[in-house]
Structures are given as structure tokens and as C-alpha cells.
Scaffold this motif. Structure first.
Motif, PDB file in Angstrom:
ATOM      1  N   ASP A  74      11.140 -21.887  21.560  1.00  0.00           N
ATOM      2  CA  ASP A  74      10.846 -21.669  22.980  1.00  0.00           C
ATOM      3  C   ASP A  74      10.548 -20.195  23.278  1.00  0.00           C
ATOM      4  O   ASP A  74      10.603 -19.759  24.440  1.00  0.00           O
ATOM      5  CB  ASP A  74      12.003 -22.152  23.857  1.00  0.00           C
ATOM      6  CG  ASP A  74      13.314 -21.429  23.556  1.00  0.00           C
ATOM      7  OD1 ASP A  74      13.364 -20.658  22.563  1.00  0.00           O
ATOM      8  OD2 ASP A  74      14.290 -21.644  24.298  1.00  0.00           O
ATOM      9  N   ALA A  75      10.228 -19.416  22.252  1.00  0.00           N
ATOM     10  CA  ALA A  75       9.894 -18.011  22.466  1.00  0.00           C
ATOM     11  C   ALA A  75       8.649 -17.908  23.333  1.00  0.00           C
ATOM     12  O   ALA A  75       7.770 -18.774  23.308  1.00  0.00           O
ATOM     13  CB  ALA A  75       9.668 -17.309  21.129  1.00  0.00           C
ATOM     14  N   GLY A  76       8.554 -16.831  24.077  1.00  0.00           N
ATOM     15  CA  GLY A  76       7.403 -16.667  24.956  1.00  0.00           C
ATOM     16  C   GLY A  76       6.145 -16.196  24.260  1.00  0.00           C
ATOM     17  O   GLY A  76       5.078 -16.142  24.878  1.00  0.00           O
ATOM     18  N   TYR A  94       8.396  -6.976   4.892  1.00  0.00           N
ATOM     19  CA  TYR A  94       9.092  -6.054   5.794  1.00  0.00           C
ATOM     20  C   TYR A  94       8.882  -6.422   7.255  1.00  0.00           C
ATOM     21  O   TYR A  94       9.809  -6.303   8.074  1.00  0.00           O
ATOM     22  CB  TYR A  94       8.614  -4.624   5.550  1.00  0.00           C
ATOM     23  CG  TYR A  94       9.039  -4.058   4.228  1.00  0.00           C
ATOM     24  CD1 TYR A  94      10.353  -3.649   4.001  1.00  0.00           C
ATOM     25  CD2 TYR A  94       8.123  -3.923   3.187  1.00  0.00           C
ATOM     26  CE1 TYR A  94      10.745  -3.126   2.787  1.00  0.00           C
ATOM     27  CE2 TYR A  94       8.502  -3.394   1.967  1.00  0.00           C
ATOM     28  CZ  TYR A  94       9.810  -3.001   1.761  1.00  0.00           C
ATOM     29  OH  TYR A  94      10.186  -2.481   0.549  1.00  0.00           O
ATOM     30  N   GLN A  95       7.690  -6.876   7.603  1.00  0.00           N
ATOM     31  CA  GLN A  95       7.437  -7.274   8.988  1.00  0.00           C
ATOM     32  C   GLN A  95       8.234  -8.537   9.324  1.00  0.00           C
ATOM     33  O   GLN A  95       8.784  -8.655  10.429  1.00  0.00           O
ATOM     34  CB  GLN A  95       5.933  -7.506   9.207  1.00  0.00           C
ATOM     35  CG  GLN A  95       5.105  -6.231   9.132  1.00  0.00           C
ATOM     36  CD  GLN A  95       4.994  -5.655   7.729  1.00  0.00           C
ATOM     37  OE1 GLN A  95       4.777  -6.384   6.772  1.00  0.00           O
ATOM     38  NE2 GLN A  95       5.161  -4.339   7.612  1.00  0.00           N
ATOM     39  N   ARG A  96       8.325  -9.441   8.384  1.00  0.00           N
ATOM     40  CA  ARG A  96       9.111 -10.656   8.590  1.00  0.00           C
ATOM     41  C   ARG A  96      10.581 -10.308   8.792  1.00  0.00           C
ATOM     42  O   ARG A  96      11.257 -10.886   9.655  1.00  0.00           O
ATOM     43  CB  ARG A  96       8.937 -11.577   7.382  1.00  0.00           C
ATOM     44  CG  ARG A  96       9.573 -12.943   7.530  1.00  0.00           C
ATOM     45  CD  ARG A  96       9.205 -13.820   6.340  1.00  0.00           C
ATOM     46  NE  ARG A  96       9.391 -15.222   6.647  1.00  0.00           N
ATOM     47  CZ  ARG A  96       8.795 -16.214   5.987  1.00  0.00           C
ATOM     48  NH1 ARG A  96       7.972 -15.951   4.993  1.00  0.00           N
ATOM     49  NH2 ARG A  96       9.020 -17.461   6.323  1.00  0.00           N
ATOM     50  N   ARG A  97      11.057  -9.366   8.000  1.00  0.00           N
ATOM     51  CA  ARG A  97      12.457  -8.942   8.093  1.00  0.00           C
ATOM     52  C   ARG A  97      12.744  -8.231   9.412  1.00  0.00           C
ATOM     53  O   ARG A  97      13.772  -8.474  10.062  1.00  0.00           O
ATOM     54  CB  ARG A  97      12.774  -8.013   6.917  1.00  0.00           C
ATOM     55  CG  ARG A  97      14.203  -7.515   6.852  1.00  0.00           C
ATOM     56  CD  ARG A  97      14.329  -6.323   5.915  1.00  0.00           C
ATOM     57  NE  ARG A  97      13.703  -5.114   6.467  1.00  0.00           N
ATOM     58  CZ  ARG A  97      13.644  -3.956   5.820  1.00  0.00           C
ATOM     59  NH1 ARG A  97      14.141  -3.845   4.595  1.00  0.00           N
ATOM     60  NH2 ARG A  97      13.084  -2.904   6.397  1.00  0.00           N
ATOM     61  N   GLY A 101      14.065 -11.986  15.784  1.00  0.00           N
ATOM     62  CA  GLY A 101      14.703 -11.835  17.089  1.00  0.00           C
ATOM     63  C   GLY A 101      14.110 -12.799  18.097  1.00  0.00           C
ATOM     64  O   GLY A 101      14.087 -14.014  17.864  1.00  0.00           O
ATOM     65  N   SER A 102      13.617 -12.256  19.194  1.00  0.00           N
ATOM     66  CA  SER A 102      13.140 -13.123  20.282  1.00  0.00           C
ATOM     67  C   SER A 102      11.733 -13.636  20.049  1.00  0.00           C
ATOM     68  O   SER A 102      11.261 -14.510  20.788  1.00  0.00           O
ATOM     69  CB  SER A 102      13.179 -12.345  21.605  1.00  0.00           C
ATOM     70  OG  SER A 102      12.338 -11.201  21.549  1.00  0.00           O
TER      71      SER A 102
END
Length: 356
Positions: A74-76, A94-97, A101-102
Motif C-alpha cells: 500500500d505504499a504511495g 546497495y540501493q535495495r538495501r 522503508g516506506s
């Protein structure tokens, strides 16, 4: 002066006898060993082990595409990552890590790469990978849900192919684009860091040579597994420019490349060299765009990023002077930071959510 934000980041044979060959091999092993013995802060990174919720998306020609989704459904905002030639979705480690979060993030393996299914050779084209990206979007993002597209190298070309074939998406759904170490065309001029005269001589030989290797794929792939030290040196030289790049990162990249069958490399090479998506840049001009380039990129030289930026006067162009072709691994903080700025532009309140 236009309104584009520009950033430049600088970071401070024949005739040789058997004994000579042995000495040369010994020196190579010594050089590789010396590099690998340096302090390596990335040695403990779980490269290739970050996994998400898996699903299989069927391309329009039936090829199964391996897709993974992280973050709340349900992230925006959803961010979709497309990797480069000879790599797989783990190149975004690294970007995945760091973007957990939201956000909702989607990673996929391009056809014939990673854990996706093998393509027929005649479907190894940039237009087809653009159609594959369209299939991934339909399967993972609702028709009215906003999405940011991020592409490295061939992944950036896939985004351009999507823009060319489905411009309507950039009016109603795609709210931001990040293009990393990529080109909109004219890669036939690529020199791989060789003197221009030599590059012009060797360039016409490459497609035929790769096709020949592709026909002996089993033999070539077995041989690729025997020269690990040489592969390490070549990967470090061709993909990176920072002399202090982590040996673990170099190993990780080399393993991804080695896992890509030589016949797949041969099938895609002509499509990448011949592709031209300069006509679609007007479509990308309608959304906030981030362009990241390495000043010493041997595969998609920085001039290609500048050419894209000239066509997109509102884009943010970031050049890392001492960087090669794999910015997501060589300078991950620059890439992740750029993505955070882009996301903040299209999603008000993102920075507050991230630091809460």
C-alpha cells in the motif's frame, strides 16, 4: 544558462619464452592477491542474498521473467529497477538495501539474464526489453499508481524503448525516471578506452567474434571459469575507475558477468550497438529525470549522458569524474542519494517519512 542542475563529483607475447610466460602469470597472481589483501569494508556485505517476494511475469512471447517485490503493497510510490547488460537484479544491491522503508521497490531480471527464462535469439533486442518492462509494470503496479523507473546501462535503454512504444504511461503513471550509465544511441563509436584508430579496426570484428564464441558456448563458458584471476583484473579495469574499489565488489560483479552465458552476450551485443532511442527523449522530458554518469566510463562514455541531458533541459545531471560503468556498485551513495532527491521531488513528505 538553463535550469538543469549539473553536478560534477571528483574523488580525491610473441617471442616470450616459457619462463617469461610463467613469470607474467606469477606477476598477475601477485597483483591480484595484493589487491585482495587490502582492507575491504565491503567484505561482509551479503551480495546476492537480498531477496524479496517472488513472482513470475510472462512476457508477450512467453518468456518467464523473474521479478521480486520489496516493501509495503500500500505504499504511495513504487520504484522499478532495470539492470544492465550481462548483469542481474542483484547489481542494485546497495540501493535495495538502503531504500528499504516506506517505498515499494520492484527488481527484475531481464530476459536471458539472472533467473529469467531464455529468449529466442531474434528477441534479444532493446525494443523487446522495453516490452518486457511494460509487462512487469502491468503485473506489479496498478494502472493509477505512480511509479519511478530506474535503469542502468541496458536497463536505461529498456526505459527509453518503453517511452517510445508506450508514451501514454509517462502522462498518467510514470512520475520520474533515473538513467544510470546509459546511452540513447551511437554506441558504435564506443572505443572501450582504446586509441581511436585501434578501436575502429577492432569494432567491426566484435559481432562476428562474439557470434563465433556463442556457437561454442559450452566450451567458452567452461574456459571462463578457469581464469578467475584474469577475469578479476579485466573486470576491475573495464568496469571501474576508482583504484580503491572494494575487491569484494569487483568479485561480485565478475561473478554476475560470468553467470551470463556467452551466447546471451553474443545475442544482445548487436542490438545494443545498433540501438537508437534519441527520438523518445521528448517523452522523458515530461517527467522529472535524473541522469548519472561516470567520467571514465568505457562502455557508455560520459558524452552520451551529456547528450541526453541536452535534450532534457530540466534534468539533473550528475557526473562522477573518477568512476566507470557500474555506478550503482562503485559509488552507491551517489546513486542512492540521487534517487532520494528524485523521489522527494515526486513524493512530497518523503524525506520526513525516511527520517522519522
Amino acid at each position: 544558462m538553463d535550469s538543469r542542475s549539473r553536478r560534477r563529483i571528483g574523488v580525491t607475447a610473441a617471442g616470450i619464452g616459457a619462463a617469461g610466460v610463467g613469470a607474467a602469470v606469477g606477476l598477475r597472481h601477485f597483483a591480484v592477491g595484493r589487491v585482495r589483501l587490502r582492507p575491504d569494508p565491503d567484505a561482509g556485505e551479503p551480495f546476492g542474498r537480498l531477496r524479496g517476494r517472488e513472482l513470475t511475469v510472462e512476457a508477450d512471447d512467453g518468456v518467464p521473467l523473474h521479478v521480486e517485490v520489496d516493501g509495503p503493497d500500500d505504499a504511495g510510490l513504487t520504484v522499478v529497477f532495470s539492470h544492465g547488460y550481462t548483469l542481474n537484479q542483484d547489481s542494485w544491491h546497495y540501493q535495495r538495501r538502503d531504500l528499504q522503508g516506506s517505498l515499494r521497490t520492484v527488481f527484475w531480471d531481464q530476459r536471458s539474464h539472472g533467473r529469467s527464462g531464455r529468449s529466442e535469439p531474434w528477441h534479444a533486442t532493446v525494443d523487446q526489453t522495453g516490452d518486457d518492462l511494460f509487462a512487469v509494470l502491468k503485473a506489479t503496479v496498478g494502472p493509477d499508481e505512480p511509479v519511478v523507473l530506474v535503469g542502468h546501462s541496458m536497463g536505461g535503454m529498456s526505459i527509453m524503448a518503453l517511452a517510445e512504444r508506450h508514451p501514454e504511461l509517462f502522462d498518467r503513471q510514470v512520475v520520474g525516471v533515473a538513467l544510470v550509465n546509459t546511452s540513447c544511441g551511437d554506441l558504435a563509436e564506443m572505443t572501450l578506452g582504446l586509441p581511436l584508430v585501434l578501436a575502429k579496426v577492432l569494432r567491426p570484428l566484435a559481432p562476428g567474434t562474439l557470434r563465433g564464441l556463442g556457437r561454442r558456448a559450452d566450451l567458452v563458458d567452461r574456459a571462463r571459469g578457469l581464469g578467475a584471476d584474469l577475469a578479476f583484473v579485466v573486470t576491475r579495469k573495464m568496469a571501474f575507475a576508482d583504484r580503491y574499489v572494494s575487491p569484494s565488489v569487483v568479485d561480485f560483479l565478475e561473478q554476475m558477468i560470468r553467470a551470463t552465458p556467452i551466447d546471451v552476450i553474443a545475442e544482445f551485443y548487436p542490438a545494443l550497438i545498433g540501438h537508437d532511442k534519441s527520438g523518445c527523449l521528448g517523452v522523458l522530458g515530461g517527467v522529472p529525470t535524473l541522469i548519472l554518469a561516470g567520467g571514465r566510463d568505457r562502455l557508455t562514455p560520459v558524452e552520451h549522458a551529456r547528450r541526453i541531458a541536452e535534450a532534457l533541459p530540466e534534468a539533473e545531471l550528475v557526473e562522477v569524474e573518477v568512476a566507470g560503468h557500474v555506478l550503482p556498485l562503485e559509488y552507491p551513495g551517489v546513486v542512492t542519494g540521487g534517487l532520494r532527491r528524485l523521489i522527494a521531488r515526486v513524493r512530497p513528505g518523503y524525506e520526513e517519512e525516511r527520517t522519522a
